[in-house]
Motif scaffolding. Structure first.
Motif, short mmCIF file in Angstrom:
data_model
loop_
_atom_site.label_atom_id
_atom_site.label_comp_id
_atom_site.label_asym_id
_atom_site.label_seq_id
_atom_site.Cartn_x
_atom_site.Cartn_y
_atom_site.Cartn_z
N LEU A 464 0.76 -1.17 0.12
CA LEU A 464 0.02 -0.26 -0.01
C LEU A 464 1.02 1.32 -0.03
N VAL A 465 2.07 1.26 0.76
CA VAL A 465 2.86 2.53 0.78
C VAL A 465 3.33 2.76 -0.55
N ASN A 466 3.59 1.86 -1.36
CA ASN A 466 4.36 1.88 -2.35
C ASN A 466 3.52 2.10 -3.62
N SER A 467 1.87 1.84 -3.42
CA SER A 467 1.34 1.99 -4.47
C SER A 467 1.05 3.64 -4.97
N PRO A 468 1.46 4.01 -6.36
CA PRO A 468 1.09 5.56 -6.65
C PRO A 468 -0.29 6.09 -6.39
N LEU A 469 -1.21 5.20 -6.24
CA LEU A 469 -2.59 5.50 -6.22
C LEU A 469 -2.94 6.04 -4.80
N ILE A 470 -2.17 5.49 -3.93
CA ILE A 470 -2.63 5.89 -2.46
C ILE A 470 -1.72 6.96 -1.98
N PHE A 501 -6.19 3.63 4.93
CA PHE A 501 -5.61 4.19 3.96
C PHE A 501 -6.39 5.16 3.10
N LEU A 502 -5.91 5.90 2.50
CA LEU A 502 -6.62 7.06 1.58
C LEU A 502 -5.93 6.95 0.15
N PHE A 503 -6.88 7.23 -0.89
CA PHE A 503 -6.49 7.38 -2.30
C PHE A 503 -6.32 8.79 -2.62
N HIS A 504 -5.33 9.09 -3.51
CA HIS A 504 -5.24 10.30 -4.03
C HIS A 504 -6.77 10.73 -4.79
N ASP A 505 -7.38 10.02 -5.37
CA ASP A 505 -8.65 10.10 -6.30
C ASP A 505 -9.63 9.10 -5.26
N PRO A 506 -11.03 10.00 -4.73
CA PRO A 506 -11.83 9.09 -4.06
C PRO A 506 -12.44 8.10 -4.88
N ALA A 507 -12.64 8.43 -6.33
CA ALA A 507 -12.99 7.38 -7.28
C ALA A 507 -12.16 6.07 -7.21
#
Length: 584
Positions: A464-470, A501-507
């Motif tokens: 999760l930490v390394n995902s560019p989406l998060i 965790f949170l995503f940059h884009d809520p979608a």
């Protein structure tokens, strides 16, 4: 495979399941808004929020037999608990006058020694009230956690409403299991189509039946199960850092005893009763309490709705502790207790417990620590607490099929003599016998499960930490409060199985959650990985309010389970890929 059917129990086909499937973001919103396409399918739910169908049936039967016109009822495990509910309704009602009455009912005692395995004498308290006050009674049920369990409801239904069936179901189940055991001892040997030796299979069946059902069915062993639970809790909770062992002995003076552990039907009942105890100790004028850090919803509700009130320091950080110390020093605050979670749910912040302890000793307030999220194999909070509260429903049980809670009173607490006196005089054992038997069985491998969850969680964290989406991951090992966690971490402990965790884009959050093929519903600490859109599920009516405490409405929370580490990572990665694909 995890079910994606709305309203199915988690685990599937489990009559006393603790969680329930809400498989999509939209279904969770629909549940919170009471939309029929979701609510109509909800045959189960988290027990403090959703009254089990067996308990509903029992209540209807009691209303039919003992109720007056227009009355509803709610059932509690003792007369005294029912009286507390009555006082809550009378205090909170908007009516000028309201008739709320309490009826005590009893089940029969065993006729002989043999019946002690299936029959148990018990007394319950039933609160009758006008239909208009049902929501208040339900509030007490939810906040206090003191309602009867579904297993107790099942037993009471058979004893009080359907007496002709009182001794049959358990007897039939036991006879059926014994018949299977006898049948499995047949000397004939055959080879199944899979090549398995049938005798070996029968032996495995014997072992399964004995381990899964043998002791659970025998009610007469419930007292021994409760002793085993209290010993298990006191033994584990009493472990300290090796390097601190001598300091610990000098500070506490004596070892924790099983008699310092008290069992409750739910974790929230533990917090509720800790608060009740402190209000009694601080009579005649109980003071307000501090809630330090953003907690699980009903902890704050208890402090708000019962007693003199709460001072809420929702950020729960070092700056909040600075503020508290200033207010105490300036005389702006005079408090009875400080409540905190360690770490907090859902942001996994760890308070500075040594500093809190020093303030408590200086200003004479009690410290109540809920260590459910950390669990007492990973962290050692007892030296800093007067009372430690735990939800045993979570990783201690793991199987998601029984509720339970505990209180530990610290022998080194300055309040220990008063707490001990209070619990000696006021404590009621409301923990249903069958629930104790299930919890004792479930918790035997607690240590092994906790260790595996710690290990798998680190792999999930890395993904999760390394995902560019998060955009952000909340976990004790990467929190700003890591130093506070490490200060109380046991020598063999880890950082637990809960992360948010949170995503940059809520979608992307919605897409990921809908796609991820794991169990989805309320609760945590289960033997299987369990996810939920936490803010939506727990705070849907106050999303703007909780934003002030850094709780984002699009927050996802995952509780890591016992699945194969590589398989779980693959499942999570596939869902991240699905979310990423919608940008292409």
């Amino acid at each position: 495979m995890p079910s994606q059917e709305i309203g199915e129990t988690i685990p599937a086909n489990t009559p006393h399941a603790v969680s329930v499937t809400l498989p999509t973001w939209e279904a969770t919103v629909g549940y919170e808004e009471g939309q029929d396409w979701v609510v109509s399918k909800m045959t189960s739910g988290y027990p403090r929020f959703f009254i089990h169908s067996v308990i509903q049936q029992l209540a209807k039967g009691i209303e039919a037999k003992y109720g007056r016109d227009g009355e509803r009822c709610m059932i509690f495990p003792t007369y005294n608990v029912a009286k507390r509910c009555r006082e809550f309704i009378k205090e909170k009602t908007s009516l000028d006058q309201v008739l709320v009455r309490v009826l005590q009912l009893s089940t029969r005692a065993p006729k002989d020694e043999n019946e002690k395995s299936t029959v148990i004498e018990t007394n319950i308290g039933v609160v009758f009230f006008p239909l208009s006050e049902f929501s208040l009674a339900k509030n007490y049920w939810q906040h206090s956690g003191e309602g009867i369990s579904s297993r107790m409801g099942e037993y009471l239904l058979k004893e009080l409403i359907e007496p002709q069936a009182a001794t049959n179901p358990r007897g039939n189940m036991k006879a059926e299991l014994q018949a299977k055991q006898i049948q499995s001892k047949s000397p004939s040997i055959s080879i199944s189509s899979s090549g398995t030796n049938a005798l070996e299979s029968d032996k495995e069946s014997d072992t399964f039946i004995e381990q899964k059902y043998g002791r659970v069915l025998d009610l007469k062993f419930a007292p021994e199960a409760k002793v085993a639970l209290r010993r298990r809790i006191s033994g584990k909770a009493d472990k300290s850092h090796n390097q601190e062992e001598e300091m610990e002995k000098a500070r506490r003076g004596k070892n924790l005893s099983e008699t310092d552990v008290y069992l409750y039907p739910t974790g929230m009942a533990s917090i509720f009763n800790a608060h009740q105890a402190l209000m009694k100790i601080f009579q005649p004028t109980p003071k307000i309490s501090v809630m330090f850090g953003f907690p699980y919803v009903d902890t704050l509700n208890i402090l708000k709705k019962f007693g003199p009130g709460v001072h809420f320091l929702g950020l729960g950080d070092d700056e909040s502790l600075d503020e508290l110390e200033r207010d105490l020093a300036d005389g702006k605050l005079d408090i009875m207790a400080l409540f905190c979670e360690c770490p907090s749910n859902p942001l996994l912040k760890t308070p500075d417990l040594p500093r809190i302890r020093k303030l408590a000793d200086k200003y004479g307030f009690a410290v109540v620590i809920d260590e459910t999220i950390g669990n007492f194999l990973n962290i050692h909070v007892l030296p800093y607490a007067d009372i430690v509260a735990s939800s045993l429903t979570k990783v201690f049980s793991g199987d998601s099929n029984v509720m339970g809670g505990s209180i530990i009173i610290n022998p080194s607490s300055p309040f220990y003599p008063q707490l001990q006196k209070y619990f000696n005089e006021e404590y009621e054992d409301c923990f249903w016998a069958e629930d104790a038997l299930y919890l004792e069985r479930n918790s035997r491998d607690f240590a092994d499960r906790s260790a595996k969850i710690n290990e798998t969680s680190l792999a999930a964290l890395e993904l999760l930490v390394n995902s560019p989406l998060i955009s952000k991951v909340y976990y004790p090992s990467i929190s700003e409060s890591k130093k506070h966690y490490d200060a109380i971490k046991t020598s063999t402990g880890g950082y637990g199985g809960l992360m948010s965790f949170l995503f940059h884009d809520p979608a992307d959050a919605v897409c990921f959650f809908n796609a991820v093929n794991i169990h989805k519903g309320p609760s945590l600490g289960t033997n299987f990985t369990l996810a939920c859109p936490y803010a939506i599920l727990a705070h849907y009516e106050e999303l703007d309010e909780i934003a002030k405490w850094d709780i984002d409405r699009n927050l996802i929370r995952i509780s890591v389970g016992l699945e194969d580490k590589d398989e779980l990572i693959e499942v999570l990665q596939r869902s991240l890929d699905t979310a990423a694909a919608q940008h292409k």
